[in-house]
Design an enzyme around this catalytic site. Structure first.
Site, PDB file in Angstrom:
ATOM      1  N   SER A 175       0.948  -0.643   0.142  1.00 44.24           N
ATOM      2  CA  SER A 175       0.063   0.138  -0.190  1.00 44.24           C
ATOM      3  C   SER A 175       0.528   0.983   0.311  1.00 44.24           C
ATOM      4  CB  SER A 175      -0.896   0.009   1.424  1.00 44.24           C
ATOM      5  OG  SER A 175      -1.874   1.095   0.777  1.00 44.24           O
ATOM      6  N   LYS A 198      -1.103  -0.874  -4.495  1.00 48.39           N
ATOM      7  CA  LYS A 198      -2.569   0.063  -3.824  1.00 48.39           C
ATOM      8  C   LYS A 198      -2.549   1.240  -4.161  1.00 48.39           C
ATOM      9  CE  LYS A 198      -4.767   0.213   0.334  1.00 48.39           C
ATOM     10  NZ  LYS A 198      -5.718  -0.761   1.231  1.00 48.39           N
ATOM     11  N   LYS A 207      -2.987   5.107  -2.381  1.00 48.30           N
ATOM     12  CA  LYS A 207      -3.585   5.368  -1.604  1.00 48.30           C
ATOM     13  C   LYS A 207      -4.235   6.681  -2.601  1.00 48.30           C
ATOM     14  CE  LYS A 207      -3.897   3.408   2.362  1.00 48.30           C
ATOM     15  NZ  LYS A 207      -5.283   2.669   2.809  1.00 48.30           N
ATOM     16  N   ASP A 250      -6.808   2.925  -3.108  1.00 48.53           N
ATOM     17  CA  ASP A 250      -8.191   3.186  -1.858  1.00 48.53           C
ATOM     18  C   ASP A 250      -8.434   4.234  -1.420  1.00 48.53           C
ATOM     19  OD1 ASP A 250      -9.467   2.742   0.777  1.00 48.53           O
ATOM     20  OD2 ASP A 250      -7.048   1.578   1.302  1.00 48.53           O
ATOM     21  N   GLU A 299     -10.958   1.124  -3.803  1.00 45.99           N
ATOM     22  CA  GLU A 299     -11.400   0.131  -2.299  1.00 45.99           C
ATOM     23  C   GLU A 299     -12.163   1.437  -1.490  1.00 45.99           C
ATOM     24  OE1 GLU A 299      -7.616  -1.401   0.011  1.00 45.99           O
ATOM     25  OE2 GLU A 299      -9.061  -1.036   2.081  1.00 45.99           O
ATOM     26  N   ASP A 315     -13.734  -2.038   2.444  1.00 47.64           N
ATOM     27  CA  ASP A 315     -12.906  -1.735   3.949  1.00 47.64           C
ATOM     28  C   ASP A 315     -13.505  -1.480   5.226  1.00 47.64           C
ATOM     29  OD1 ASP A 315     -10.580  -1.718   5.874  1.00 47.64           O
ATOM     30  OD2 ASP A 315      -9.214  -0.616   4.484  1.00 47.64           O
ATOM     31  N   LYS A 374     -10.010  -8.050   7.218  1.00 47.44           N
ATOM     32  CA  LYS A 374      -9.201  -6.932   8.607  1.00 47.44           C
ATOM     33  C   LYS A 374      -9.349  -7.446   9.839  1.00 47.44           C
ATOM     34  CE  LYS A 374      -7.477  -2.966   6.723  1.00 47.44           C
ATOM     35  NZ  LYS A 374      -8.077  -1.279   6.684  1.00 47.44           N
ATOM     36  N   GLY A 389      -4.515  -4.554   6.025  1.00 48.96           N
ATOM     37  CA  GLY A 389      -3.122  -4.379   7.123  1.00 48.96           C
ATOM     38  C   GLY A 389      -3.405  -3.412   7.585  1.00 48.96           C
TER      39      GLY A 389
HETATM   40  O1  OSB Z   1      -7.168   1.369   4.557  1.00 50.70           O
HETATM   41  O2  OSB Z   1      -6.018  -0.613   4.431  1.00 50.70           O
HETATM   42  C1  OSB Z   1      -6.617   0.429   4.667  1.00 50.70           C
HETATM   43  C2  OSB Z   1      -3.409   1.711   6.899  1.00 50.70           C
HETATM   44  C3  OSB Z   1      -3.512   1.662   7.462  1.00 50.70           C
HETATM   45  C4  OSB Z   1      -4.375   2.078   7.818  1.00 50.70           C
HETATM   46  C5  OSB Z   1      -5.387   2.138   6.935  1.00 50.70           C
HETATM   47  C6  OSB Z   1      -5.574   0.783   5.891  1.00 50.70           C
HETATM   48  C7  OSB Z   1      -3.663   1.107   5.455  1.00 50.70           C
HETATM   49  C8  OSB Z   1      -3.348   0.636   4.333  1.00 50.70           C
HETATM   50  C9  OSB Z   1      -1.639   0.184   4.518  1.00 50.70           C
HETATM   51  O3  OSB Z   1      -3.593   0.647   2.934  1.00 50.70           O
HETATM   52  C10 OSB Z   1      -1.839  -1.449   5.103  1.00 50.70           C
HETATM   53  C11 OSB Z   1      -0.202  -1.830   5.819  1.00 50.70           C
HETATM   54  O4  OSB Z   1       0.341  -2.259   4.491  1.00 50.70           O
HETATM   55  O5  OSB Z   1      -1.357  -2.514   6.606  1.00 50.70           O
HETATM   56 MG    MG Z   2      -8.556  -0.115   3.015  1.00 47.12          MG
END
Ligand code: OSB
Ligand code: MG
Length: 368
Positions: free
Chosen positions: A135, A161, A163, A189, A214, A239, A263, A291
């Site tokens: 991510s 992915k 953001k 995302d 996402e 999510d 999650k 994650g």
């Molecule tokens: O939305 O998936 C998410 C990290 C922190 C809070 C929300 C998210 C995320 C990530 C990173 O996208 C996921 C990871 O690599 O742990």
């Molecule tokens: Mg997410």
């Protein structure tokens, strides 16, 4: 399980790079670990909540208070509950799934260690390794983003992915797609940063052949996600909205998503995660494991879950080095774009005591 006591351990781990999303930037991970002591084994878990309630309503101090004030008393009063009984035991307490998951997971770990079983085998994992996605946070410029993505692809990550947020969406996605070509497995995302009024704008992402988008809209906007999904070619993945198997069933029935990010912390634990996996599998909905910037403790358990057969898309289970210069466990490393599902008993790993001691800010022992 007979429980002799529970220890709450707080740590501060500096992230190697700040992680920026539509809801803010994280520079340091404040981690809450839970250690449960039983006559035959110790169990470990990691709480996924952040210091602030910006991803979801729970936050670290609140989780610690919830565990001490409401969950531990219920656990004490029960007669040596098994991990499978904890869901019902905690059901009278509304919400607080991250707190509940933290307790249930540590008890499950101790129970599996006592019975000589690995979490992956217990949950029904069918694979020895799982493809790792990464991510990539919001960057200050497109050249910096391209440099970060290049680095991750050189390491072998199986999918990227990005953001996104209003003002950081079409152009960065276009730049990554143009630079790395059609072969790149790419998804985005939004962490709830858009509204239905952005439908036409988000439909512009359809041009880039994304695996999924996402959580474009708010946590409670299942119906609006269904409406948005009807206007997008890009599959919608949820999510934040998937807080339970019931929420997942509603999302599927409404047509709010074609893919689900599971999650375990967000849904109340690994048992509820398995129920969501089974439900999605029965409905032809692909799942993958999300994650929360976990240390090796949370990551180990997530990898066990990601080994289940319905996890057909790469998960946000990146290597330790993606997050931390020094993890609190033996580091997880990429092997040909995959991470190995742990085979040791329970979650299969424990914190390194010296590292733990060095990074601990507070510890609290609660005797039973
Ligand atoms: O939305 O998936 C998410 C990290 C922190 C809070 C929300 C998210 C995320 C990530 C990173 O996208 C996921 C990871 O690599 O742990
Ligand atoms: Mg997410």
């Amino acid at each position: 399980m007979k429980i002799e006591g529970i220890e709450l351990i707080r740590l501060e781990l500096p992230l190697r790079y700040p992680f920026r999303t539509s809801f803010g930037a994280v520079h340091e991970r404040e981690v809450l670990l839970l250690r449960v002591l039983t006559p035959d084994a110790e169990g470990w878990s990691e709480c996924v909540a952040f210091s602030t309630p910006m991803y979801s309503s729970e936050y670290v101090d609140g989780v610690a208070e919830m565990i001490q004030r409401f969950l531990i008393p219920r656990l004490r009063e029960a007669r040596e509950p098994t991990a499978e009984q904890i869901g019902e035991l905690f059901a009278p307490v509304r919400g607080h799934r991250m707190a509940k998951s933290t307790v249930e997971t540590a008890v499950l770990d101790a129970q599996l260690r006592t019975h000589g079983l690995a979490l992956g085998d217990y949950l029904g994992a069918t694979r020895e390794r799982v493809p790792a996605g990464v991510s990539v946070g919001i960057h200050d410029s497109i050249p910096e983003l391209l440099e970060a993505v290049t680095g991750y692809l050189d390491e072998g990550y199986a999918r990227i992915k990005l953001k996104i947020a209003p003002g950081w969406d079409i152009e960065p996605v276009r730049a990554v797609r143009e630079r790395f070509g059609d072969e790149l497995v790419l998804q985005v995302d939004a962490n709830s940063a858009y509204t239905l009024a952005d439908t036409r704008h988000l439909a512009r992402l359809d041009a880039f052949d994304l695996l999924l988008i996402e959580q474009p809209l708010g946590e409670e906007q299942l119906r609006q996600h269904a409406e948005l999904a009807a206007h997008l070619r890009t599959p919608v993945c949820l999510d934040e909205s998937i807080v339970s198997a019931e929420a997942a069933a509603d999302a599927i029935a409404l047509g709010a998503c074609r893919i689900v990010n599971i999650k375990p912390g967000r849904v109340g634990g690994y048992l509820e995660s398995r129920r969501i996996h089974d439900l999605c599998q029965a409905n032809g909905i692909a799942v993958w494991c999300g994650g929360m910037l976990e240390t090796g403790i949370g990551r180990a358990a997530n990898l066990a879950l990601a080994g289940l057969p319905g996890f057909t898309l790469p998960s946000d289970t990146s290597a330790s080095s993606r997050y931390y210069a020094q993890d609190i466990t033996e580091p997880f490393e990429l092997q040909h774009g995959c991470l190995q599902v742990p085979t040791g008993l329970g979650i299969g790993i424990s914190p390194d005591q010296n590292t733990l001691t060095a990074l601990t800010t507070t510890r609290q022992w609660i005797a039973f």
